[in-house]
Each structure stands twice: as structure tokens, then as C-alpha cells.
Design a protein around this motif. Structure first.
Motif, PDB file in Angstrom:
ATOM      1  N   LYS A 286       0.648  -1.692   0.268  1.00 16.90           N
ATOM      2  CA  LYS A 286      -0.222  -0.016   0.072  1.00 16.90           C
ATOM      3  C   LYS A 286       0.863   1.043  -0.327  1.00 16.90           C
ATOM      4  CE  LYS A 286      -3.357  -2.481   2.784  1.00 16.90           C
ATOM      5  NZ  LYS A 286      -4.455  -2.051   4.013  1.00 16.90           N
ATOM      6  N   PHE A 287       1.814   1.486   1.009  1.00 18.78           N
ATOM      7  CA  PHE A 287       2.707   1.996   0.637  1.00 18.78           C
ATOM      8  C   PHE A 287       3.812   2.456   0.135  1.00 18.78           C
ATOM      9  CE2 PHE A 287       2.942   2.219   5.741  1.00 18.78           C
ATOM     10  CZ  PHE A 287       2.065   3.486   6.019  1.00 18.78           C
ATOM     11  N   TYR A 288       4.488   1.668  -1.265  1.00 26.12           N
ATOM     12  CA  TYR A 288       4.765   1.944  -2.712  1.00 26.12           C
ATOM     13  C   TYR A 288       4.005   1.978  -3.375  1.00 26.12           C
ATOM     14  CZ  TYR A 288       8.676  -1.004  -1.419  1.00 26.12           C
ATOM     15  OH  TYR A 288       9.717  -0.967  -0.498  1.00 26.12           O
ATOM     16  N   LYS A 289       2.579   1.801  -3.128  1.00 28.38           N
ATOM     17  CA  LYS A 289       1.472   3.243  -4.050  1.00 28.38           C
ATOM     18  C   LYS A 289       1.364   4.499  -3.504  1.00 28.38           C
ATOM     19  CE  LYS A 289      -2.985   2.224  -5.797  1.00 28.38           C
ATOM     20  NZ  LYS A 289      -4.373   1.846  -6.152  1.00 28.38           N
ATOM     21  N   THR A 290       1.556   4.434  -2.377  1.00 23.33           N
ATOM     22  CA  THR A 290       0.986   5.740  -2.476  1.00 23.33           C
ATOM     23  C   THR A 290       1.788   6.371  -2.933  1.00 23.33           C
ATOM     24  OG1 THR A 290       1.448   5.266   0.389  1.00 23.33           O
ATOM     25  CG2 THR A 290      -0.951   5.398  -0.830  1.00 23.33           C
ATOM     26  N   ALA A 291       3.450   6.140  -1.855  1.00 24.70           N
ATOM     27  CA  ALA A 291       4.570   7.346  -2.157  1.00 24.70           C
ATOM     28  C   ALA A 291       4.488   7.081  -4.006  1.00 24.70           C
ATOM     29  CB  ALA A 291       5.463   6.300  -1.807  1.00 24.70           C
ATOM     30  N   THR A 292       4.303   6.329  -4.743  1.00 27.46           N
ATOM     31  CA  THR A 292       4.319   6.647  -6.332  1.00 27.46           C
ATOM     32  C   THR A 292       3.587   7.882  -6.333  1.00 27.46           C
ATOM     33  OG1 THR A 292       5.331   3.786  -6.262  1.00 27.46           O
ATOM     34  CG2 THR A 292       4.704   5.489  -8.886  1.00 27.46           C
ATOM     35  N   MET A 293       1.947   7.335  -6.007  1.00 29.53           N
ATOM     36  CA  MET A 293       0.933   8.495  -6.297  1.00 29.53           C
ATOM     37  C   MET A 293       1.164  10.248  -6.236  1.00 29.53           C
ATOM     38  SD  MET A 293      -1.859   6.060  -5.874  1.00 29.53           S
ATOM     39  CE  MET A 293      -3.450   7.407  -6.525  1.00 29.53           C
ATOM     40  N   SER A 294       1.625   9.840  -4.711  1.00 28.25           N
ATOM     41  CA  SER A 294       2.435  11.529  -4.254  1.00 28.25           C
ATOM     42  C   SER A 294       3.828  12.082  -4.381  1.00 28.25           C
ATOM     43  CB  SER A 294       2.425  11.260  -2.676  1.00 28.25           C
ATOM     44  OG  SER A 294       3.196  12.623  -2.176  1.00 28.25           O
ATOM     45  N   ALA A 295       4.018  10.917  -5.683  1.00 24.73           N
ATOM     46  CA  ALA A 295       5.812  11.714  -5.725  1.00 24.73           C
ATOM     47  C   ALA A 295       5.346  12.756  -7.580  1.00 24.73           C
ATOM     48  CB  ALA A 295       6.341  10.671  -6.275  1.00 24.73           C
ATOM     49  N   GLN A 296       4.307  11.268  -7.776  1.00 23.62           N
ATOM     50  CA  GLN A 296       3.970  12.255  -9.085  1.00 23.62           C
ATOM     51  C   GLN A 296       2.871  13.397  -8.737  1.00 23.62           C
ATOM     52  OE1 GLN A 296       1.175   9.142 -10.744  1.00 23.62           O
ATOM     53  NE2 GLN A 296       2.797   8.211 -11.884  1.00 23.62           N
ATOM     54  N   ARG A 297       2.201  13.131  -7.705  1.00 20.48           N
ATOM     55  CA  ARG A 297       1.065  14.770  -7.632  1.00 20.48           C
ATOM     56  C   ARG A 297       2.190  16.605  -7.064  1.00 20.48           C
ATOM     57  NH1 ARG A 297      -2.015  12.077  -4.043  1.00 20.48           N
ATOM     58  NH2 ARG A 297      -0.907  13.014  -2.455  1.00 20.48           N
ATOM     59  N   HIS A 298       2.947  15.307  -6.653  1.00 23.13           N
ATOM     60  CA  HIS A 298       3.938  16.777  -5.984  1.00 23.13           C
ATOM     61  C   HIS A 298       4.997  17.140  -7.689  1.00 23.13           C
ATOM     62  CE1 HIS A 298       1.640  15.989  -2.471  1.00 23.13           C
ATOM     63  NE2 HIS A 298       1.768  16.906  -2.689  1.00 23.13           N
ATOM     64  N   LYS A 299       4.861  16.326  -8.250  1.00 24.73           N
ATOM     65  CA  LYS A 299       6.291  16.812  -9.441  1.00 24.73           C
ATOM     66  C   LYS A 299       7.914  16.276  -9.153  1.00 24.73           C
ATOM     67  CE  LYS A 299       2.509  18.285 -11.246  1.00 24.73           C
ATOM     68  NZ  LYS A 299       1.872  18.219 -12.232  1.00 24.73           N
ATOM     69  N   PHE A 300       7.764  15.343  -7.888  1.00 22.24           N
ATOM     70  CA  PHE A 300       8.977  15.292  -7.444  1.00 22.24           C
ATOM     71  C   PHE A 300       9.434  13.574  -8.696  1.00 22.24           C
ATOM     72  CE2 PHE A 300       8.353  17.407  -3.752  1.00 22.24           C
ATOM     73  CZ  PHE A 300       8.892  18.016  -4.179  1.00 22.24           C
ATOM     74  N   LEU A 301       9.769  14.520  -9.892  1.00 23.34           N
ATOM     75  CA  LEU A 301       9.876  12.813 -10.867  1.00 23.34           C
ATOM     76  C   LEU A 301      11.059  12.248 -10.555  1.00 23.34           C
ATOM     77  CD1 LEU A 301       8.956  12.099 -14.125  1.00 23.34           C
ATOM     78  CD2 LEU A 301      11.223  13.265 -14.869  1.00 23.34           C
TER      79      LEU A 301
END
Length: 580
Positions: free
Chosen positions: A479-494
């Protein structure tokens, strides 16, 4: 007639300096001095003081330390009062700092401060210092912003030079002995409140904000930074905005403002410094502009080319004091693009290697540079998975908590990498010490995530994923891997999205979920490639080929990829159902 020509050269030279044409300015000041009569210190005293101070200031802007020494020493030798020596005192200290003669700069600053009746700066472990800092925090907290903005003003020259000397000492101690920064920032604020607001007072609030942040009060620290900017605007001192930005943005603003916004503010600081002749602050902002672009995940090829141009400009202007810092960002970007073996090849024509930087910094006891170098190396070791070198590079968080280094954005991001590396080493070695270190990094970043979800949410989530994986809590990890990836996308940290995908891929590979693992690895490869980290992307590509024999990475989106066999599918690939 000669006196008139000398005065005219002084006037024209000052106009040239205001236009940042310091070469012409210095030439005019030299001409002016040459027109002075014999025994000019006796018969043309004030004009002589003004010309020598102006020549010292122009020499400082041109990084001519020899010239600064010559003109300031003339003032020290012939000035009849301490007040007439004040400008020369400050320019000499500033010039020594910019020439990286930090030990001499510190000694001169302390001696001049004592001449002006000040006490020696106290170390962070001074029992009375913390009490005084807390008292000041309490006093400021009881004041509204408006009441601070209308404090009495002062134009006292001695007070202004005191503030300038303390401000320059702040930068010197930052490089050599950060433990005494607290005392310097406190004294600057005391002078502003007790003796009157000057044009340097916004810097006093900004630097005290750094101290407040370091002692653990993030909200009050951020308020100090905001007050610094408000006070500067109310005073109408646009000429000092570049120097205020150079303190507030890297030391304080990251608590609440997105790294991407901070990057643009540093760019503004560069422009303001150039417009108002503040070459030093413009240069500092230019360095932070490049570094914050790197930390924000901007295109690496742009970071590399901009750093290269900036380094050439620094070397041509003999601004050696900023070369090493900028060079670390430049070398880091080159390593991620071309591989670590390429770093030595690009360091030529005066650009130092990391070994050169390390050797010189150790010799000069420049702690901040040493920790910066260590942080860059740790980040690269993680990105290139060189775990054997990581243990000797850890300790960033320990030094932050011990107030040995300030809470700079570079070191905060360094703690993120240190936490990731710690959990990876814990799984590799089974050593619980690494679990404790990773957990400490997670706790540290959690507190900042509460204040800036934009900057730190994805980092905390990824560390949570790594911790859960390490402790065997596999459902939570997924769960955390999925939300971490989505958060990085949302906050523009490619770049951090790329890291999240790779670590998720390793997790799924361990769990034999081969289809999810391959999908994550391919997404990681694409994100690293898009960031411009070609060498890191090649490492991920090799990781895919090692674990999924017979596959090559498609060019289209990983969400709808079709797999191509190059040598024939491996059993693992067949088990994933990736081949018909």
C-alpha cells in the motif's frame, strides 16, 4: 585643481560601481588617489578616506584581496578615529571570506567586533545561550507582526557596521564552526530591537529564524523568515532583497513552501542582486538556484549545462569562494547522466575534482562543504546501489540533531536518502542498527511532512514502505509503495517517483509478483530517463535484463507495454504470463 579632479573621479567611480562596472570604478578611484596632493592624509583627509574606502570596496567586488588589503591598511594607518575605519573593517573581512581565507576572516571579524565593544560569539553548548535564545523567542512571540514593523529606526553608522560584521561572520562560521551561528544571530536581533532597525535588520530576523528552526520551533522559525521579507518591503530596501532571499529560502522556506517555488525565488534573487550591484548575494542565489533545481527533479541536462556556464563565469570573475559548492552540484549531475567514471574527465580548466574539494575543505576545516560533499556521495551511492560505500557516508541526521550542521534543504533531502539506504542495508545485513537508523530518519521527516505535505509526503510514504518491507509487513508495504509513487507524481518529484517505482519493483520481485515487478522497473527506467539520469536508467535496464532474461524495454507507456523477446523468454517471464 587636483583636489577637484580627485573628487570628480570619486563621483564618477561611484556611479560606475552603482552600475556594477567595478573595473571602471576601480580605475576612477585609482586616478582619484593619484590626483591627491602630497601629504593628502593631512590636508585632504575626508577625500582620502572616501577614495581609499571606495577603492577597497571595488577591489572586493573584483575578488582582488591584495588590493583590498592595500587600501584598507592605508585607512587603518591614517584614520584618526575608529568611526573612519568602520567601512574598511567590513570590506576586509568580506574580502577574506570570499577568498576562502576563512580563519583569517574570522579572526579579523572577532578582533574588529571587540574593538567596537562586543563580546566573543558563544558556542551552542553555552548554558546561558539557550536560555537567552528561548527568552528572545518568547519576546518575539508576544509581538504582532505590525508592532515589529513599526519599531524605531536607526542610521547610526557604528550600528550598521556592527550588523554587517556579524552578518559576514555568520557566513564564515557557517563554513567553519556552525555551533556559534546561534550566538551571532541572537546578537544581531538584540541589536535591532534594542538599538533600532537598520537596513540589515531583515537579515537579523532571517538568521535568527535559522537558529529558531534548529532548536526545534519550526513555526516560529518560519515566522521569522516571513518577518524578514515583510520588514525588507516596509523599509523599501530592494537592494538587500537578494541577500535576504539567500538566507530565507535554503534555510527556512522549505519548511512550508514547495521546492519548485523556492527554485524560482532563488532565480529572482539572482536578478535582484545583479540589478542592485549585490554581486555576492546574486552569486549565492545562483548556487542555490542550481542546487534546488537538482533537488526538485528538474531536467539534469539543464542543471549540468547551467552549472557549467556558472562555473566558467565564477572562474573568470575569480569568485573562488562559490566554486567548490557549485562544482559539487555539477559533478553530481554529470555522474547521474554519464556515470561516475566520467566525473574526473569534466573537471579541467580550473574546475576542481571531488578529491580536490575534499582535500582543500579538510585543510581549511570547512565543515559545511565536507558534509555537503558527503551528502552528494551518499545520494549517488544509493542511486547506483553501491551499498559497500554507504556505511562510511551515513551520519547526516546525527549531525543535524547535534546542531553540527544547519537545517539546509540539501541535508534534509540527504536524510531521506540515508533512511532509504539504512532500510536496504538492514535487509542485506540483518543488522538491527540499520533498522534503527532508518526509523530515526522516518521520524525526523514525519515532523516536517506535517508542515509541508508537498515537499515531504512522498518521502515519508516511501520510507514507511521500506520499513514495512524490512519488518515483513508485506500488505502495508504494498500500500505504501503505491501511495508513495502517486504522491511523488502529484507533487512533481519525477526523480523520487523513479526511486519509488524501482523500490516497488524490488519488493514485488522478492514476493515473486513478476508482472508487477517488471511493470514497476519499466516505469522506473522511464522516469530516470525522463529526468535525464541516463547512467542510472542504464543500471535499472541492466537490472531488468538480469531478472527477466529475454526482455527488452518498449518505447511506449509501461501501462500498456508489450514485451519483446531478444534471446527467448526466461522461466520467470513465462511464469508472469508475459509471452503467448
Amino acid at each position: 585643481k587636483k583636489a577637484m579632479l580627485a573628487a570628480l573621479n570619486l563621483k564618477v567611480g561611484n556611479k560606475s560601481a552603482a552600475l556594477t562596472d567595478f573595473d571602471s570604478a576601480l580605475a576612477y578611484f585609482k586616478h582619484g588617489i593619484s590626483f591627491l596632493n602630497e601629504e593628502y592624509w593631512k590636508h585632504q583627509y575626508q577625500l582620502s578616506i572616501d577614495l581609499h574606502n571606495a577603492a577597497a570596496d571595488a577591489s572586493c567586488a573584483l575578488s582582488d584581496t591584495v588590493g583590498v588589503r592595500f587600501y584598507s591598511q592605508s585607512v587603518f594607518s591614517y584614520a584618526v578615529s575608529l568611526e573612519d575605519k568602520l567601512d574598511a573593517m567590513f570590506v576586509l573581512v568580506k574580502s577574506l571570506r570570499m577568498a576562502l581565507a576563512l580563519s583569517e576572516a574570522e579572526k579579523c571579524a572577532v578582533r574588529f567586533l571587540q574593538d567596537l565593544g562586543e563580546e566573543l560569539p558563544r558556542a551552542a553548548n553555552d548554558p546561558q545561550l539557550k536560555s537567552d535564545i528561548l527568552s528572545m523567542i518568547g519576546a518575539i512571540s508576544r509581538c504582532t507582526d505590525d508592532s515589529i514593523l513599526i519599531l524605531k529606526h536607526s542610521r547610526d553608522k557604528k550600528l550598521i557596521i556592527l550588523m554587517k560584521l556579524y552578518h559576514d561572520l555568520f557566513y564564515t562560521l557557517q563554513m567553519m564552526d556552525p555551533s556559534r551561528l546561534f550566538s551571532v544571530s541572537l546578537r544581531m536581533l538584540q541589536l535591532s530591537i534594542e538599538c533600532g532597525i537598520t537596513e540589515l535588520s531583515p537579515l537579523a530576523f532571517a538568521q535568527f529564524g535559522v537558529t529558531v528552526l534548529s532548536v526545534g520551533d519550526a513555526v516560529a522559525g518560519y515566522r521569522m523568515g516571513s518577518l524578514a521579507l515583510k520588514l525588507a518591503k516596509s523599509l523599501g530596501i530592494a537592494g538587500f532583497m537578494s541577500s535576504i532571499i539567500a538566507v530565507v529560502q535554503p534555510y527556512i522556506a522549505w519548511v512550508s513552501e514547495p521546492f519548485q517555488i523556492i527554485t524560482e525565488t532563488h532565480k529572482l534573487g539572482v536578478t535582484l542582486g545583479e540589478q542592485w550591484g549585490d554581486v555576492s548575494s546574486s552569486t549565492v542565489n545562483h548556487y542555490w538556484f542550481q542546487l534546488t533545481k537538482l533537488l526538485s527533479g528538474h531536467d539534469l541536462s539543464t542543471v549540468r549545462s547551467d552549472c557549467s556556464r556558472f562555473l566558467r563565469d565564477l572562474l573568470s570573475r575569480k569568485q573562488s569562494w562559490c566554486v567548490n559548492c557549485t562544482c559539487m552540484t555539477y559533478i553530481h549531475s554529470v555522474a547521474l547522466i554519464e556515470g561516475e567514471n566520467s566525473c574526473e574527465l569534466v573537471c579541467c580548466n580550473g574546475i576542481p575534482t571531488e578529491k580536490d574539494i575534499e582535500s582543500l575543505s579538510l585543510e581549511r576545516k570547512q565543515e559545511l562543504i565536507i558534509f555537503g560533499l558527503q551528502t552528494h556521495r551518499l545520494m549517488r551511492c544509493f542511486l547506483f546501489r553501491k551499498f559497500d560505500k554507504m556505511p562510511q557516508l551515513s551520519g547526516i541526521l546525527e549531525n543535524l540533531l547535534g546542531n553540527k550542521i544547519p537545517l539546509l534543504s540539501l541535508f534534509i533531502v540527504g536524510v531521506f536518502y540515508e533512511g532509504l539506504a539504512s532500510f536496504c542495508l538492514a535487509r542485506r545485513t540483518g543488522d538491527e542498527t540499520w533498522v534503527s537508523r532508518g526509523d530515526a530518519a522516518l521520524r525526523f521527516l514525519r515532523q516536517w511532512s506535517r508542515l509541508s505535505e508537498w515537499n515531504f509526503e512522498n518521502k515519508v510514504l516511501l520510507l514507511e514502505a521500506e520499513k514495512s518491507f524490512t519488518q515483513g509487513d508485506l500488505d502495508e508495504a504494498q500500500k505504501f509503495y503505491k501511495t508513495a509513487t502517486m504522491s511523488a507524481q502529484r507533487h512533481k518529484f519525477l526523480h523520487e517517483e523513479a526511486i519509488s517505482h524501482e523500490l516497488a519493483g524490488l519488493f514485488f520481485l522478492d514476493q515473486k509478483q513478476y508482472d508487477e515487478s517488471l511493470r514497476s522497473f519499466i516505469n522506473s527506467f522511464k522516469c530516470f530517463k525522463q529526468w535525464g539520469a541516463t547512467a542510472v536508467a542504464k543500471r535499472v535496464e541492466a537490472l531488468i535484463q538480469d531478472n527477466f532474461e529475454g526482455l527488452c524495454i518498449p518505447e511506449d507507456s509501461a501501462e500498456s507495454f508489450s514485451v519483446v523477446a531478444t534471446k527467448g523468454p526466461s522461466k520467470r517471464a513465462l511464469d508472469c504470463g508475459l509471452f503467448v
